[in-house]
Design an enzyme around this catalytic site. Sequence first.
Site, PDB file in Angstrom:
ATOM      1  N   ASN A  58      16.255 -27.363  31.999  1.00 17.46           N
ATOM      2  CA  ASN A  58      16.362 -25.943  31.668  1.00 17.46           C
ATOM      3  C   ASN A  58      15.388 -25.066  32.458  1.00 17.46           C
ATOM      4  O   ASN A  58      15.586 -23.851  32.538  1.00 17.46           O
ATOM      5  CB  ASN A  58      16.125 -25.763  30.161  1.00 17.46           C
ATOM      6  CG  ASN A  58      16.002 -24.314  29.766  1.00 17.46           C
ATOM      7  OD1 ASN A  58      16.986 -23.579  29.735  1.00 17.46           O
ATOM      8  ND2 ASN A  58      14.774 -23.877  29.475  1.00 17.46           N
TER       9      ASN A  58
ATOM     10  N   SER B 140      24.785 -21.617  35.369  1.00 19.34           N
ATOM     11  CA  SER B 140      25.023 -20.204  35.081  1.00 19.34           C
ATOM     12  C   SER B 140      26.413 -19.847  35.572  1.00 19.34           C
ATOM     13  O   SER B 140      26.932 -20.485  36.503  1.00 19.34           O
ATOM     14  CB  SER B 140      23.991 -19.333  35.810  1.00 19.34           C
ATOM     15  OG  SER B 140      24.372 -17.962  35.772  1.00 19.34           O
TER      16      SER B 140
ATOM     17  N   TYR C 271      19.377 -17.598  43.360  1.00 18.54           N
ATOM     18  CA  TYR C 271      19.642 -18.065  41.998  1.00 18.54           C
ATOM     19  C   TYR C 271      21.042 -18.675  41.897  1.00 18.54           C
ATOM     20  O   TYR C 271      21.225 -19.754  41.331  1.00 18.54           O
ATOM     21  CB  TYR C 271      19.501 -16.879  41.028  1.00 18.54           C
ATOM     22  CG  TYR C 271      19.623 -17.246  39.575  1.00 18.54           C
ATOM     23  CD1 TYR C 271      18.563 -17.863  38.902  1.00 18.54           C
ATOM     24  CD2 TYR C 271      20.776 -16.953  38.845  1.00 18.54           C
ATOM     25  CE1 TYR C 271      18.672 -18.184  37.556  1.00 18.54           C
ATOM     26  CE2 TYR C 271      20.880 -17.274  37.508  1.00 18.54           C
ATOM     27  CZ  TYR C 271      19.829 -17.881  36.864  1.00 18.54           C
ATOM     28  OH  TYR C 271      19.921 -18.213  35.532  1.00 18.54           O
TER      29      TYR C 271
ATOM     30  N   ALA D 242      22.895 -19.965  44.280  1.00 21.53           N
ATOM     31  CA  ALA D 242      22.941 -21.231  45.023  1.00 21.53           C
ATOM     32  C   ALA D 242      22.279 -22.356  44.230  1.00 21.53           C
ATOM     33  O   ALA D 242      22.777 -23.487  44.186  1.00 21.53           O
ATOM     34  CB  ALA D 242      22.262 -21.069  46.380  1.00 21.53           C
ATOM     35  N   SER D 243      21.164 -22.031  43.583  1.00 25.10           N
ATOM     36  CA  SER D 243      20.471 -23.055  42.794  1.00 25.10           C
ATOM     37  C   SER D 243      21.330 -23.516  41.622  1.00 25.10           C
ATOM     38  O   SER D 243      21.377 -24.709  41.298  1.00 25.10           O
ATOM     39  CB  SER D 243      19.116 -22.538  42.289  1.00 25.10           C
ATOM     40  OG  SER D 243      19.271 -21.576  41.260  1.00 25.10           O
ATOM     41  N   LYS D 244      22.041 -22.586  40.988  1.00 25.31           N
ATOM     42  CA  LYS D 244      22.858 -22.933  39.826  1.00 25.31           C
ATOM     43  C   LYS D 244      24.153 -23.642  40.229  1.00 25.31           C
ATOM     44  O   LYS D 244      24.642 -24.510  39.508  1.00 25.31           O
ATOM     45  CB  LYS D 244      23.146 -21.687  38.993  1.00 25.31           C
ATOM     46  CG  LYS D 244      21.898 -21.068  38.367  1.00 25.31           C
ATOM     47  CD  LYS D 244      21.136 -22.076  37.508  1.00 25.31           C
ATOM     48  CE  LYS D 244      19.963 -21.464  36.782  1.00 25.31           C
ATOM     49  NZ  LYS D 244      19.265 -22.450  35.904  1.00 25.31           N
TER      50      LYS D 244
ATOM     51  N   ILE E  63      23.277 -13.659  28.319  1.00 32.19           N
ATOM     52  CA  ILE E  63      22.610 -14.108  27.097  1.00 32.19           C
ATOM     53  C   ILE E  63      21.412 -13.198  26.825  1.00 32.19           C
ATOM     54  O   ILE E  63      20.628 -12.912  27.726  1.00 32.19           O
ATOM     55  CB  ILE E  63      22.128 -15.574  27.231  1.00 32.19           C
ATOM     56  CG1 ILE E  63      23.294 -16.489  27.651  1.00 32.19           C
ATOM     57  CG2 ILE E  63      21.498 -16.049  25.929  1.00 32.19           C
ATOM     58  CD1 ILE E  63      24.440 -16.589  26.677  1.00 32.19           C
TER      59      ILE E  63
END
Length: 248
Positions: free
Chosen positions: A91, A143, A156, A158-160, A189
């Site tokens: 997480n 995500s 972000y 690309a990382s997800k 969220i």
Amino acid sequence: MGLLSGKTAIVTGAARGIGKAIALKFASEGADIAFTDLAIDENAHNTEKEIEALGVKVKGYASNAANYADTMAVVDEIVKDFGRVDVLVNNAGITRDASFKRMTEEQWDLVINVNLKSAFNFIKAVQPIMNKQKSGSIINMASVVGVSGNAGQANYSASKAGMIALAKSIAKELGPRDIRANAIAPGFIITEMTAVLSEEVKAEWAKQIPLRRGGTPEDVANVATFLASDLSSYVTGQVIHCCGGMNM
């Protein structure tokens, strides 16, 4: 008896937000909880107390999830303290948003390391333990932007996307040992991160969501509990969108 009684779960980045909600939900279902964060500060101590009040074993560990040596050391410590690892929730995550034109190499590297390399580190550390047990559930927090992309969030997103592909690859490799790997793709969220947005911005977001509201950390925690439990014993390599229908 809860859904996770007898299981030990590691949740990274769980001092607050979605990670904390997952740790609390797991604990309410009977799991012992080892959680990590960069520092065991007041937030982390409060999380420990809240989990302890649910009657399970809990310990917070200071660890930089993006650092390989740190991760190996902390998982060794967790195994000494808890004896086993049944569930891993990757997480830990950050954002460093910028248009691609203005994004720096440092912003790119930091987000990829904290969000994606941290998952590599923890999966490497727990794999031998789960292999020996011939069981385990690995949950990567992805995500919706890891599926759709998002302007201003190339790093972000690309990382997800990497978290999704990593879960699918691990599912294929470790399935024969009865180790499952899945990803959760939350949408909008309501957390500390989104609380700073104006009411106008939140209202615009809600218009794009069929359920016409943002989700809660508890909504995500419920999905994680399903994936951690034996209810999902035949579910692996999947991406579950928890986004109110924003991505279909």
